[in-house]
Design an enzyme around this catalytic site. Structure first.
Site, PDB file in Angstrom:
ATOM      1  N   ASN A  92       0.926  -1.192   0.144  1.00 35.05           N
ATOM      2  CA  ASN A  92      -0.032  -0.027  -0.148  1.00 35.05           C
ATOM      3  C   ASN A  92       0.879   1.036   0.005  1.00 35.05           C
ATOM      4  OD1 ASN A  92      -2.445   1.432  -0.064  1.00 35.05           O
ATOM      5  ND2 ASN A  92      -3.290  -0.045   1.515  1.00 35.05           N
TER       6      ASN A  92
ATOM      7  N   HIS B 180      24.853   1.054   9.730  1.00 36.00           N
ATOM      8  CA  HIS B 180      25.970   1.659   9.874  1.00 36.00           C
ATOM      9  C   HIS B 180      26.701   1.555  10.978  1.00 36.00           C
ATOM     10  CE1 HIS B 180      24.906   4.521   6.300  1.00 36.00           C
ATOM     11  NE2 HIS B 180      23.452   4.454   6.766  1.00 36.00           N
TER      12      HIS B 180
ATOM     13  N   GLY C  28       0.034  -1.076   9.079  1.00 35.82           N
ATOM     14  CA  GLY C  28       0.661   0.285   8.939  1.00 35.82           C
ATOM     15  C   GLY C  28       1.719   0.655   9.928  1.00 35.82           C
TER      16      GLY C  28
ATOM     17  N   ALA D 231       0.301  -2.718  13.784  1.00 35.78           N
ATOM     18  CA  ALA D 231       0.310  -1.350  13.502  1.00 35.78           C
ATOM     19  C   ALA D 231       1.510  -0.708  14.304  1.00 35.78           C
ATOM     20  CB  ALA D 231      -0.872  -0.555  13.213  1.00 35.78           C
TER      21      ALA D 231
ATOM     22  N   ARG E 269       0.648 -13.902  20.908  1.00 35.26           N
ATOM     23  CA  ARG E 269       0.170 -15.221  20.926  1.00 35.26           C
ATOM     24  C   ARG E 269       0.091 -15.811  19.490  1.00 35.26           C
ATOM     25  NH1 ARG E 269      -4.969 -15.834  18.493  1.00 35.26           N
ATOM     26  NH2 ARG E 269      -6.271 -14.044  18.167  1.00 35.26           N
TER      27      ARG E 269
END
Length: 400
Positions: free
Chosen positions: A81, A111, A138, A156, A179
């Protein structure tokens, strides 16, 4: 070794002009993708095919950002998305049917910690592996070197710093497993809300179609990792499996030991293993060798099956003595040239004690917990014989 070779080998490298030239090709493709008309889905798909190569039915909602594109190996039906970023300095492997919500970021690059080392312009890339049927919520961030197992959901806003086992619901910063996902979750489309009868019928029909399709389509290459305690018969089992499936076979003992029982340098072992894994879609590999240079995590993650021979120490020692009596002064195929069979105090101590420390046992326990869905434990000769019979294998006593 030039910097592209260093980057691809996963060691410290500098982004020089040759590296930037590769990135320029990717940026030109991304510019076309991100500037394409928002409603021209077919154009999006054609540009994505150019970017990702052989990815089947991949869909990306722009804007999307990556460094190379060629270092992203995507399976079927990938959906990404809006506003996702994949820094593919190290290879990114994504399985089938994966969903990335908006603002997902996969970072293989890193780095040095110390400012002197960091300002020297050296950087590195470590691979990220995403299994099949994974949904990244998201704003999820995945850090270098992480493997997320198949059938996982990552909540998210999570920051995934460590590997996540198959069939896990995980979330948080740092991300942790909340879980396991089970069959009991199937009737629900959102938390406590179940599918209505019409939608549920569609779900069941889809599941039936998956089952029928799996039976109709020939199975692809098999990848089997055989691990366990010394003397339990790993090499014989691996050889029988390779013969049955017609797959390339690698005994890691042959990689590690050079003539005269001299250990091969770790960097050479890593190069041999990496080439083997990179050039074969299917394989059988036997051996433990858990240090990073032996690509243990990658072998276990990519294996379709993990067979763990959990014989007790008395059985392993007895088998090893019998094997020594059979091959004394001669070389076994699993050990390679210049390494005649031996039984000395050091090896006996390894079988009876050093190879079974609390740390060793804990490592096996963690492996079995992480890959419970694809791991099989074989605890005795009787169980091993039964496995040979069930699989239609030959030669269970060849190396005793």
């Amino acid at each position: 070794m030039d910097n592209i070779e260093r980057r691809n080998a996963g060691i410290a490298y500098i982004s020089d002009d040759a590296v930037f030239e590769e990135q320029k090709v990717c940026r030109r493709i991304l510019q076309r993708l991100n500037a394409a008309p928002a409603d021209d889905f077919e154009l999006h798909r054609s540009i994505v095919r150019e970017l990702l190569g052989n990815a089947e039915n991949a869909c990306i909602n722009p804007p999307f950002y990556c460094d190379y594109g060629t270092r992203i190996k995507a399976g079927k039906n990938l959906f990404i998305n809006y506003n996702c970023t994949i820094i593919d300095t190290g290879e990114v492997t994504i399985g089938d049917n994966c969903l990335f919500a908006p603002n997902v970021s996969l970072y293989t690059a890193g780095h040095p910690l110390h400012p002197v080392s960091r300002n020297s312009l050296y950087e590195f890339g470590k691979p990220i592996v995403i299994g099949d049927n994974v949904w990244l919520g998201g704003g999820t961030t995945v850090l270098p070197g992480v493997t997320i197992g198949s059938n996982c959901v990552i909540g998210a806003g999570s920051v995934v710093t460590h590997d996540i086992p198959d069939w896990s619901l995980a979330a948080g910063n740092p991300c942790r497993v909340l879980r396991r996902i089970t069959e009991a979750d199937k009737p629900y489309f959102c938390k406590g809300e179940t599918f209505d009868p019409e939608a549920w019928a569609d779900v069941l029909a889809y599941e039936t179609g998956l089952s029928e399709s799996a039976q109709a389509v020939p199975k692809g290459p098999v990848r089997i990792a055989v691990v366990g305690y010394s003397g339990s018969g790993k090499s014989t089992l691996a050889r029988a499996l390779a013969q049955k499936y017609g797959m390339p076979l690698l005994h890691i003992d042959r990689v590690f030991w050079q003539p005269g029982w001299q250990a091969r340098p770790p960097e050479e072992c890593e190069a041999i293993l990496r080439e083997f894994l990179d050039t074969h879609n299917g394989w059988v590999i036997d051996g433990n060798y858990r240090k990073p240079c032996y690509l243990y995590a990658r072998r276990m993650a990519e294996a379709d099956r993990i067979l763990f021979l959990d014989f007790n120490r008395a059985a392993c020692f007895t088998r090893a003595v019998r094997r020594w009596g059979k091959y004394h002064g001669r070389e076994r195929a699993s050990m390679g040239p210049g390494c005649p069979e031996k039984m000395d105090l050091e090896f006996a101590r390894w079988i009876l004690h050093d190879g079974r420390t609390l740390r060793q046992r804990a490592g096996y326990g963690a492996l079995l917990a992480k890959y419970a869905d694809k791991a099989t434990v074989i605890r005795s000769q009787r169980e091993l014989d039964a496995y040979f019979a069930d699989e239609g294998l030959e030669g269970s006593e060849e190396d005793v």
